[in-house]
Design an enzyme around this catalytic site. Structure first.
Site, PDB file in Angstrom:
ATOM      1  N   GLU A 292       0.790  -1.414   0.050  1.00 51.55           N
ATOM      2  CA  GLU A 292       0.208   0.350  -0.092  1.00 51.55           C
ATOM      3  C   GLU A 292       1.233   0.923   0.114  1.00 51.55           C
ATOM      4  O   GLU A 292       2.252   1.923   0.778  1.00 51.55           O
ATOM      5  CB  GLU A 292      -0.180   0.037   1.030  1.00 51.55           C
ATOM      6  CG  GLU A 292      -1.595  -1.435   1.285  1.00 51.55           C
ATOM      7  CD  GLU A 292      -3.497  -0.970   2.386  1.00 51.55           C
ATOM      8  OE1 GLU A 292      -2.679  -0.421   3.277  1.00 51.55           O
ATOM      9  OE2 GLU A 292      -3.412  -2.161   2.781  1.00 51.55           O
ATOM     10  N   HIS A 315      -8.133   0.910   2.560  1.00 51.95           N
ATOM     11  CA  HIS A 315      -7.996   1.043   3.399  1.00 51.95           C
ATOM     12  C   HIS A 315      -8.070   1.285   4.867  1.00 51.95           C
ATOM     13  O   HIS A 315      -7.841   2.268   5.246  1.00 51.95           O
ATOM     14  CB  HIS A 315      -5.967   1.008   4.066  1.00 51.95           C
ATOM     15  CG  HIS A 315      -5.561  -0.131   4.802  1.00 51.95           C
ATOM     16  ND1 HIS A 315      -4.819  -0.696   5.247  1.00 51.95           N
ATOM     17  CD2 HIS A 315      -6.515  -0.788   5.454  1.00 51.95           C
ATOM     18  CE1 HIS A 315      -4.993  -1.802   6.351  1.00 51.95           C
ATOM     19  NE2 HIS A 315      -5.999  -1.482   7.496  1.00 51.95           N
TER      20      HIS A 315
END
Length: 437
Positions: A292, A315
């Site tokens: 990420e 997220h």
């Protein structure tokens, strides 16, 4: 790492705790003459800042992460660090001369080298359950969005395309939700799903009591074969890596849906993209990814981009004001309790120990807090040192290579505090010793 300062006097005035102060018990304070310094990164909850300041600490607050060089310089002089994604590697922690504790204001602790932190006597806390409701609500929203293809319809409208269809759009009432991992999030999700008329079947490696009308499955495969919607809620472990791969996706019902709001390594992203593009799955919602970005902005790449009826979110499962506030309260409270009373309850890399509070009328008792290597003979050495004193209570436990010890000892002379402190720190296996008084 040891605390080398000496007491100026005994007894001394006690620092007020935050709003939960109990006047029937004595508030301890760390045994040193300097002020506790806290470094908070990545815009942690304002409630956490408030709690730490009310505890009397010096708080340095940053809205973003620090570059590695700045972080190393800052960490040399602080007693606690609060963070979310910032990586505290062995290299960074090796410069932490005074660090007592790390607060991860999130669920995961993969960003911290836990074993090295423990070897330096640094206790790590997190907040594994405070965002459970937020994640469960997001999953419920995604189930409805996927069933109605609302992600694709919204994108089309933004592109100026009017596409009113009802084919392959469904109500969720009467459908079956399969939950992989029936913990805090999974159980809340099941309750919400049943309230919307869904059937709930779940699988967990631990024996768990079903809630409501939900039903435990005998295997992961059973859930995959039966559920219309499958939602993953498991931790990141070697056993859960690629738990949902090409084989598992093939076992899912045709035109079913997969949701992953747990950890990015749980689902094989390439296999999921293939299942979506082939039409085997009717849709998916993904909130976590194997890798990420460290900061907001452009640059996100994934095989899942532009897959049909696929919701991609950055997220944000626990990113609500309520969850962040609860995380702030939980982690900040753990930091205060550890620094001021030695309580390691809810620690990630330490044994969980605590002692009942010292009565307010007892002005002669000090608390010895010690972290040492978990090898034979250390407790004997400590107890030999304390043998000439009245030990009101003590506790010891270990986790891996590190052991944790706490004892409340009655002393009559301030010089005795220094004597105990110096003798315990002189033990070869000592990692860190603190005296709270």
């Amino acid at each position: 790492m040891v605390d080398t300062a000496q007491p100026e006097s005994f007894p001394i005035s006690r620092r007020d705790s935050f709003n939960t102060r109990d006047t029937r018990t004595r508030n301890l304070k760390p045994f040193h003459s300097g002020d506790i310094k806290i470094l908070l990164l990545e815009n942690v909850s304002a409630k956490a800042v408030d709690i730490l300041k009310k505890a009397g600490y010096q708080v340095e607050f940053h809205t973003k992460a620090l570059d590695n060089a700045t972080l190393i310089e800052k960490i040399k002089d602080v007693h606690a660090v609060g963070l979310s994604k910032t990586k505290l590697t062995e290299e960074v922690l090796s410069h932490a001369n005074k660090l007592l504790t790390i607060g991860c204001f999130c669920i995961g602790t993969n960003q911290v080298d836990l074993s090295y932190a423990a070897s330096r006597g640094i206790c790590v806390f997190n907040s594994p359950f405070s965002n459970s409701r937020s994640v469960a609500e997001l999953v419920i929203a995604e189930i409805i969005l996927l069933a109605r293809q609302l992600g694709d319809r919204s994108r089309e409208m933004h592109e100026g395309v009017w596409n009113k269809v009802s084919k392959a759009c469904y109500e969720i009432r009467g459908k079956t939700l399969g939950i992989i991992g029936y913990g805090h999030i999974g159980t809340q999700l099941g309750v919400l799903a049943e309230a919307l008329g869904m059937h709930v079947v779940w699988y967990d490696i631990l024996p768990v009591m079903p809630i409501g009308m939900s039903r435990a499955a005998n295997s992961l495969e059973e859930v995959l074969a039966e559920a219309d919607f499958v939602s993953c809620h498991v931790p990141e472990t070697p056993e859960t890596k690629d738990m949902i791969g090409a084989r598992e996706l093939a076992l899912m019902k045709p035109n079913s849906y997969l949701i992953n709001a747990s950890r990015g390594t749980v689902v094989d992203i390439d296999a999921l993209a293939a299942a979506l593009n082939s039409g085997h799955l009717a849709g998916a919602a993904v909130d976590v990814y194997p890798t990420e970005p460290l900061a907001n902005g452009p640059g996100f790449e994934s095989p899942l981009r532009n897959c049909p009826n696929t919701l991609l979110t950055p997220h944000i499962g626990g990113s609500t004001e309520e969850a962040q506030r609860m995380i702030g309260v939980e982690v900040a409270t753990s930091i205060v309790k550890y620094i001021d009373s030695g309580a390691s309850v809810n620690a990630v890399n330490f044994a969980e120990c605590d002692l009942r509070a010292i009565p307010s009328t007892d002005l002669t008792t000090v608390r010895i807090v010690n972290v040492h290597q978990n090898v034979p003979g250390v407790l004997r050495q400590i107890n030999n040192i304390l043998a000439d004193y009245n030990v009101n209570k003590q506790i010891s436990d270990s986790k891996g290579d590190v052991a944790y010890f706490m004892a409340d000892v009655a002393v009559n002379d301030p010089k005795e505090i220094s004597t105990i402190y110096e003798q315990v720190t002189a033990i070869q296996e000592n990692i860190i010793t603190r005296v709270l008084f």
